[in-house]
Design a protein around this motif. Sequence first.
Motif, PDB file in Angstrom:
ATOM      1  N   GLY A   1      44.103  38.863  39.347  1.00 33.55           N
ATOM      2  CA  GLY A   1      42.276  39.060  38.939  1.00 33.55           C
ATOM      3  C   GLY A   1      42.253  38.326  37.465  1.00 33.55           C
ATOM      4  O   GLY A   1      41.254  37.610  37.411  1.00 33.55           O
ATOM      5  N   ASP A   2      43.362  37.693  36.669  1.00 30.19           N
ATOM      6  CA  ASP A   2      43.194  36.926  35.689  1.00 30.19           C
ATOM      7  C   ASP A   2      43.954  35.817  35.785  1.00 30.19           C
ATOM      8  O   ASP A   2      44.443  35.309  36.690  1.00 30.19           O
ATOM      9  CB  ASP A   2      43.435  37.891  34.362  1.00 30.19           C
TER      10      ASP A   2
ATOM     11  N   LEU B   1      39.209  41.192  45.293  1.00 27.41           N
ATOM     12  CA  LEU B   1      40.412  42.019  45.196  1.00 27.41           C
ATOM     13  C   LEU B   1      40.316  43.056  46.141  1.00 27.41           C
ATOM     14  O   LEU B   1      41.228  43.687  46.916  1.00 27.41           O
ATOM     15  CB  LEU B   1      40.683  42.242  43.699  1.00 27.41           C
ATOM     16  N   LYS B   2      39.250  44.057  46.070  1.00 25.35           N
ATOM     17  CA  LYS B   2      38.640  44.972  46.615  1.00 25.35           C
ATOM     18  C   LYS B   2      38.958  44.919  48.206  1.00 25.35           C
ATOM     19  O   LYS B   2      39.369  45.383  49.090  1.00 25.35           O
ATOM     20  CB  LYS B   2      37.404  45.697  46.130  1.00 25.35           C
TER      21      LYS B   2
ATOM     22  N   ARG C   1      42.743  34.158  39.036  1.00 28.89           N
ATOM     23  CA  ARG C   1      41.100  34.453  38.684  1.00 28.89           C
ATOM     24  C   ARG C   1      40.515  34.958  39.973  1.00 28.89           C
ATOM     25  O   ARG C   1      39.275  34.163  40.393  1.00 28.89           O
ATOM     26  CB  ARG C   1      40.518  33.280  38.286  1.00 28.89           C
ATOM     27  N   THR C   2      41.053  35.708  40.887  1.00 30.63           N
ATOM     28  CA  THR C   2      40.443  36.199  41.938  1.00 30.63           C
ATOM     29  C   THR C   2      39.365  37.083  41.621  1.00 30.63           C
ATOM     30  O   THR C   2      39.565  38.071  40.875  1.00 30.63           O
ATOM     31  CB  THR C   2      41.396  36.844  42.883  1.00 30.63           C
ATOM     32  N   LYS C   3      38.079  36.923  42.250  1.00 32.65           N
ATOM     33  CA  LYS C   3      37.015  37.862  41.808  1.00 32.65           C
ATOM     34  C   LYS C   3      37.523  39.311  42.255  1.00 32.65           C
ATOM     35  O   LYS C   3      37.920  39.609  43.067  1.00 32.65           O
ATOM     36  CB  LYS C   3      35.735  37.569  42.370  1.00 32.65           C
ATOM     37  N   SER C   4      36.883  40.441  41.532  1.00 34.11           N
ATOM     38  CA  SER C   4      36.917  41.785  41.694  1.00 34.11           C
ATOM     39  C   SER C   4      36.530  42.313  42.931  1.00 34.11           C
ATOM     40  O   SER C   4      37.354  43.018  43.679  1.00 34.11           O
ATOM     41  CB  SER C   4      36.441  42.594  40.462  1.00 34.11           C
TER      42      SER C   4
ATOM     43  N   ASP D   1      45.407  43.295  39.366  1.00 34.89           N
ATOM     44  CA  ASP D   1      44.050  43.327  38.445  1.00 34.89           C
ATOM     45  C   ASP D   1      44.583  42.930  37.168  1.00 34.89           C
ATOM     46  O   ASP D   1      44.087  43.795  36.488  1.00 34.89           O
ATOM     47  CB  ASP D   1      43.150  44.392  38.896  1.00 34.89           C
TER      48      ASP D   1
ATOM     49  N   SER E   1      47.047  47.692  38.164  1.00 36.14           N
ATOM     50  CA  SER E   1      46.730  47.065  36.898  1.00 36.14           C
ATOM     51  C   SER E   1      47.761  46.716  35.992  1.00 36.14           C
ATOM     52  O   SER E   1      47.770  46.290  34.922  1.00 36.14           O
ATOM     53  CB  SER E   1      45.630  47.745  36.306  1.00 36.14           C
TER      54      SER E   1
ATOM     55  N   VAL F   1      45.326  48.264  44.828  1.00 29.75           N
ATOM     56  CA  VAL F   1      45.061  47.445  43.475  1.00 29.75           C
ATOM     57  C   VAL F   1      46.006  47.997  42.581  1.00 29.75           C
ATOM     58  O   VAL F   1      45.490  48.993  41.973  1.00 29.75           O
ATOM     59  CB  VAL F   1      43.742  47.145  43.174  1.00 29.75           C
TER      60      VAL F   1
END
Length: 552
Positions: free
Chosen positions: A282-283, A309-310, A303-306, A231, A322, A320
Motif C-alpha cells: 500500500g505504501d 487492496l480490498k 503504492r496500491t490504492k486502498s 497495507d 498491516s 490485508v
Amino acid sequence: MIVLSEDSQRTSGRDAQSMNITAGKAVAESVRTTLGPKGMDKMLVDSSGGVVVTNDGVTILKEMDIDHPAANMIVEVSETQEDEVGDGTTTAVVIAGELLDQAEELIDSDVHATTIAQGYRQASEKAKELLEEKAIDVSAEDRETLVKIAATAMTGKGAENAKDKLAELVVDAVLAVRDDDGVDTDNVSVEKVVGGSIDNSELVEGVIVDKERVDENMPYMVEDANVAVFDGALEVKETEIDAEVNVTDPDQLQQFLDQEEEQLKEMVDQLKAVGTDVVFVGDGIDDMAQHYLAKEGILAVRRTKSGDLKRLARSTGARVVSNLDDLEDDDLGFAGSVAQKDIGGDERIFVEDVEEAKSVTLILRGGTEHVVDEVERAIEDSLGVVRTTLNDGKVLPGGGAPETELALELRDFADSVGGREQLAIEAFADALEVIPRTLAENAGLDPIDSLVDLRSRHDGGEFGAGLDAYTGDVIDMEGEGVVEPLRVKTQAIESATEAAVMILRIDDVIAAGDLKGGKVGDDDGDDEMPPGGGMGGGMGGMGGMGGMGGAM
C-alpha cells in the motif's frame, strides 16, 4: 418597521410559488429531450473548456451551474435516484417538473397548495401500492431476464450499438460478486481504455491494478501465485521524535547503513518464508528492498490504492495485513496468473484465474475518450439496475406502460376520494402521462395518437402494453424483453412527489442577497430578478450554465 437588511430580498405569496415552480420546471425541461431510446445528447462545456457529451440525466444536472435554490431541489431528486437505484434519473426529474406544472394550473384555479400536497401524497402512496401488486417476479436464476434488464438500461445511450454484449458482461460481473449479503457493485471495478471499439470490451474475473512491477529484474508473469496484500511500507521506519546522531567515525555510518539493509532483508525474508510469490504494497518500497525482492523472484507492486487492496483481498482470498510480523501462510491469497500486460498502450498488473472471484474488472474500450466516458455511464446505470433487481426480485415493463396504467387507475381512485384532493389526484395522473408522451415526442411520433393507443390497450387490461419508440407501435413490453426494476419507478415517483410537495409548500423566499436570474448560456448571470419575484431569463433564475455558451 424594517426587519430585513437592505441587501435582503423577499418574495412572498403567489409570486414566491410561481418563481419556484418556474425554476423547477426549467430544470425538468432541460433534460426532457434526453428521455427514452430516441433521446438526444447534451454537450456541456465547463468554464475551463472541458467537454462532456451525454444524455445521462444526473450527469447533465451535476455539470450545469445551477444557482436557484428551488431548482437545486429538483437536482437532488436525480442524485437520490442515482444513489438508490442507479437509473431512472431523467424519469424522476421529468415527473417532478410535470407535477409542478399541473399544480400551477390548480393554484391558478384557487386550489390551495396544502390541498394539492395532500392529494399528491395520497396519489403517490396509491401508485406505489398498485405497482407492487402488478410487479413481475424475477430470480437470480433467470439470466435471460437479467440480461434484458441490463440492455434496457443502456438503450438510448452511447453504448447502445454494443448493448447485447455489454449486457452479458454486466450480468456476469454482478452474478460473480453476489454473496449472501446481496450485491455490492463497488466490487465491480471499471477500467477505461481509449482505443479499439466498444465491442472489444471484456470482463476479467479478477483485479486489474493500474500499476507496474517496481523492478525490471522481477518476473513479468507468475503462475499459481501466492499473493500477499500488505497495507504498509517495505521501508525502514523513521523515528517518531526528532533525533540527532553525531557520527565521528566512517565505520559508524557504515554500521547504520548495514543495519538498515539488514532490516530490509529481514522484511523480504519474512515474505519469502511464508511462500509469497507476489506482494501488493500500500505504501513505498525501498530501493534495497526492491533489489532483494527481485533476487528472490518475487513480483512486487507499490503504492496500491486502498480500494484495490480490498478488491485484491476479496478476489484472491488473501487477508490485508498491516504488520509483516503478523503475516502467516494462511493470510496469502491465490491467483492462477499474475502478469504485467500492455492494454491500450499502458502497462497494468492483471490478477486472474482466481477461484470464485468475488471482485471482477470490466475493461471498457472505445474510439475516443468521450465515447468511453459515455459507455462507463451506461455501464454504471446497468450495474445499478441489475443489482436492484437481484436485491428486490421484482420488475415492471418499460415503454411508458406502468405510467399509463397508473394514470388510468389513479383517475378511478380519485373518484373515491372526497374533497378538493380529488383534483390533485387527477392532476397527478395527468402528470404521470408525461413519460409516454415524452417518449413519443422524442421518437418523432404524434404524442396524442400514441397516448390514445396506449390508453385503449390498457383499458382492455393489457398492463404490459408500451410504446415501441422505433416503430411507433404499441406492443407487449414484457414479451419484447423491455423491463426495468420495480424500484426504479417507485423511487422516481416517491422522490418526485416529495420534491414537488416541498416546493409547493413554500410561500415566502427570503434571500440574504439578490437571487440572480441568468438566462441559459448567460455566464455572467447578470439578469436581475424583476420586482415581485418574476423569474427573469429563460432558465428561471437558474444562473449561468458554467460556460455552456448556449449549447442547449
